[in-house]
Design a protein around this motif. Structure first.
Motif, PDB file in Angstrom:
ATOM      1  N   ARG A 103       1.759   8.263  29.715  1.00  0.00           N
ATOM      2  CA  ARG A 103       2.683   9.137  29.303  1.00  0.00           C
ATOM      3  C   ARG A 103       3.139   9.748  30.177  1.00  0.00           C
ATOM      4  O   ARG A 103       2.426  10.387  31.323  1.00  0.00           O
ATOM      5  N   GLY A 104       4.673  10.151  30.545  1.00  0.00           N
ATOM      6  CA  GLY A 104       5.264  10.850  31.608  1.00  0.00           C
ATOM      7  C   GLY A 104       5.138  10.142  32.948  1.00  0.00           C
ATOM      8  O   GLY A 104       4.791   8.989  33.014  1.00  0.00           O
ATOM      9  N   ASN A 105       5.581  10.998  33.964  1.00  0.00           N
ATOM     10  CA  ASN A 105       5.383  10.445  35.228  1.00  0.00           C
ATOM     11  C   ASN A 105       4.968  11.418  36.350  1.00  0.00           C
ATOM     12  O   ASN A 105       5.599  12.389  37.187  1.00  0.00           O
ATOM     13  N   ASP A 106       3.724  11.851  36.292  1.00  0.00           N
ATOM     14  CA  ASP A 106       3.275  12.679  37.076  1.00  0.00           C
ATOM     15  C   ASP A 106       1.670  12.422  37.781  1.00  0.00           C
ATOM     16  O   ASP A 106       1.540  11.249  37.472  1.00  0.00           O
ATOM     17  N   GLU A 107       1.100  13.175  38.360  1.00  0.00           N
ATOM     18  CA  GLU A 107      -0.181  12.806  38.819  1.00  0.00           C
ATOM     19  C   GLU A 107      -1.191  12.359  37.902  1.00  0.00           C
ATOM     20  O   GLU A 107      -1.889  11.482  37.899  1.00  0.00           O
ATOM     21  N   ILE A 108      -0.939  12.981  36.627  1.00  0.00           N
ATOM     22  CA  ILE A 108      -2.110  12.593  35.483  1.00  0.00           C
ATOM     23  C   ILE A 108      -1.429  10.991  35.282  1.00  0.00           C
ATOM     24  O   ILE A 108      -2.457  10.061  34.987  1.00  0.00           O
ATOM     25  N   SER A 109      -0.446  10.754  35.121  1.00  0.00           N
ATOM     26  CA  SER A 109       0.152   9.242  34.519  1.00  0.00           C
ATOM     27  C   SER A 109      -0.261   8.259  35.846  1.00  0.00           C
ATOM     28  O   SER A 109      -0.758   7.179  35.740  1.00  0.00           O
ATOM     29  N   ASP A 110      -0.265   8.878  37.009  1.00  0.00           N
ATOM     30  CA  ASP A 110      -0.605   8.000  38.174  1.00  0.00           C
ATOM     31  C   ASP A 110      -2.132   7.767  38.138  1.00  0.00           C
ATOM     32  O   ASP A 110      -2.689   6.495  38.431  1.00  0.00           O
ATOM     33  N   LEU A 111      -2.964   8.680  37.655  1.00  0.00           N
ATOM     34  CA  LEU A 111      -4.207   8.762  37.595  1.00  0.00           C
ATOM     35  C   LEU A 111      -4.582   7.434  36.634  1.00  0.00           C
ATOM     36  O   LEU A 111      -5.634   6.494  36.867  1.00  0.00           O
ATOM     37  N   CYS A 112      -3.987   7.628  35.254  1.00  0.00           N
ATOM     38  CA  CYS A 112      -4.009   6.648  34.235  1.00  0.00           C
ATOM     39  C   CYS A 112      -3.854   5.189  34.935  1.00  0.00           C
ATOM     40  O   CYS A 112      -4.547   4.206  34.536  1.00  0.00           O
TER      41      CYS A 112
END
Ligand code: ADP
Ligand code: MG
Length: 360
Positions: A103-112
Motif C-alpha cells: 500500500r502506498g509508496n514510501d519506506e514501509i511499502s519498500d520494506l514490504c
C-alpha cells in the motif's frame, strides 16, 4: 506494536506542544499588531475584540485540525504495520512464498516489497532443497533395488555351488560364470553410480580445454570401428572439413560420446548403419548419432535420460545396462552449458548433443 504506538503518541505530544508555542507566538504577534493598529489608526474597541476572538478561534481550530489529521494518518499506518507484522508471522510459520499487500509508496511499502522478495526467495530455496531430498531418497530406493537383483542371483548360484547341486563339471563352470558375470554387473553399477552422484554434487570441477570436436569424434569413431564391425553394424561418420572448436573437459566429454556409441552398439537393430554426424547449429555444434531401433513412443522418449530408465527392461538387463549411461551423459552435457535430446522417426532413433562454439 505498543512500543510504536507509545513512540508515536510521544511525538504527537511534542508536536502539539511545539505547535502550541508556535501558534501562541503567532497570536502574540497578531495581538501586538492589532494594538499597534489600534494606536496608529485608533480602531474601535469592539472591532479589536472581534479581531482577537477571530485570531483565537483560528488558533484553536488549526491545532484541532492538525491533531485530527495527524491521528488519522498515524492510525492508518499503525493498522498497516499491524497487518505487516501478522503477515510476516504467517510467512515465517505457515507458508513461504505468500506475500504482503503493498500500500502506498514510501519506506514501509519498500520494506514490504523486500519482505515479499525474501519470502519468494525462501520458497524457491525450500522447494529446491525438498526436491534434492526427494531425489536422494528416490535414488537410494532405486539403487537398493538394482543392487539387490544381481546380488540375489549371485547368492543363488553360490548356494547351488555350496550345496554341490551340480551334476557335471560344465554345469559347475556355468554357475561360476553366471555368478562372475553378475559381479561384473554390480561393479559396473557401483562405478556408474559413483560417477553419477559425483556429477550431481556442487563441488565438481571441470578441466576445460579448447579443442577441435571434429578430431575428437573422428578418433573415437576410428577406435570403435572394429567393435561395430563385429556386431554387423556399419559405423558411418559424416564429419565436415570446417573445424568446430569447443571448450570441454575432454575426459568427461569423451564419456558422453562413448556412452552414446556404446548404446548404439548394444541396442541398435542388427544388421544396420550407425550414422555419426557433426554440423553447425545456433552458434554451436550439433553431434547426432542415429541408429535403427524398435519404434519408441513419445512418453518413453522423454524418459530416456532419467536415471535407471530402460526402454526394454529385459533386453537391457541381458546386455548388462545400468540405466545410468544417458543420465550421466545428460549431467556432463549440462555442465558444459549444452543440451542433449533424443528424436525418433519410424525405426530410427537419434541422439543429439549441442554445444556452444568457443570462439577463442
Ligand atoms: N541407441 C539406442 N538405441 C535404442 N535404444 C537405446 C539407445 N540408447 C539408449 N537406448 C534405450 O535407453 C535406455 C537407457 O540407456 P542408458 O541410460 O544408457 O542405460 P543402459 O544402457 O545402462 O541400459 C536403454 O536401456 C535402452 O533401452
Ligand atoms: Mg547405456
Amino acid at each position: 506494536m505498543n512500543k510504536i504506538r507509545t513512540k508515536i503518541s510521544l511525538q504527537l505530544f511534542l508536536a502539539i506542544i511545539l505547535s502550541f508555542f508556535v501558534s501562541l507566538g503567532a497570536t502574540i504577534i497578531i495581538f501586538n499588531f492589532i494594538s499597534w493598529l489600534n494606536n496608529v489608526f485608533n480602531i474601535q474597541e469592539k472591532s479589536v475584540n472581534i479581531l482577537i476572538a477571530i485570531s483565537l478561534s483560528v488558533f484553536v481550530i488549526s491545532i484541532g485540525i492538525f491533531v485530527l489529521t495527524f491521528f488519522l494518518i498515524i492510525n492508518r499506518k499503525i493498522k498497516y504495520l499491524k497487518y505487516i507484522s501478522q503477515r510476516v508471522k504467517y510467512i515465517a510459520h505457515e507458508e513461504f512464498g505468500s506475500t504482503i499487500e503493498i500500500r502506498g509508496n514510501d519506506e514501509i511499502s519498500d520494506l514490504c516489497l523486500n519482505i515479499n522478495l525474501m519470502s519468494q526467495e525462501l520458497k524457491s530455496k525450500f522447494d529446491h532443497e525438498r526436491e534434492i531430498e526427494n531425489s536422494k531418497s528416490e535414488l537410494i530406493s532405486d539403487v537398493s533395488h538394482d543392487l539387490r537383483t544381481p546380488l540375489t542371483s549371485i547368492k543363488g548360484y553360490l548356494q547351488l555351488l555350496k550345496d554341490k547341486q551340480y551334476k557335471t563339471l560344465e554345469e559347475l563352470e556355468t554357475y561360476i560364470n553366471i555368478a562372475f558375470g553378475r559381479t561384473e554387473m554390480l561393479e559396473d553399477l557401483i562405478e556408474n553410480l559413483f560417477e553419477y552422484t559425483k556429477l550431481q554434487g556442487k563441488e565438481i570441477e571441470l578441466n576445460y580445454k579448447r579443442l577441435c570436436l571434429n578430431d575428437i569424434v573422428q578418433q573415437i569413431v576410428v577406435d570403435y570401428g572394429p567393435l561395430f564391425d563385429k556386431e554387423h553394424l556399419n559405423l558411418q561418420p559424416s564429419i565436415p572439413n570446417d573445424k568446430y572448436f569447443v571448450k570441454i573437459d575432454p575426459e568427461k566429454y569423451v564419456r558422453v560420446i562413448e556412452n552414446l556409441l556404446g548404446n548404439a552398439l548394444k541396442y541398435s537393430l542388427k544388421p544396420g548403419i550407425v550414422a555419426v554426424s557433426l554440423f553447425s547449429e545456433n552458434n554451436g555444434v550439433r553431434m547426432a548419432i542415429k541408429n535403427r531401433a524398435k519404434s519408441i513412443d513419445a512418453e518413453s522418449l522423454a524418459h530416456l535420460f532419467d536415471r535407471f530408465y530402460r526402454f526394454e527392461k529385459s533386453r537391457s538387463k541381458e546386455t548388462g545396462g545400468t540405466g545410468l549411461g544417458l543420465a550421466i551423459a545428460k549431467s556432463i552435457v549440462e555442465l558444459h552449458d549444452g543440451s542433449i535430446w533424443a528424436e525418433a522417426e519410424n525405426e530410427t532413433l537419434s541422439f543429439n548433443v549441442w554445444l556452444p562454439l568457443s570462439l577463442q
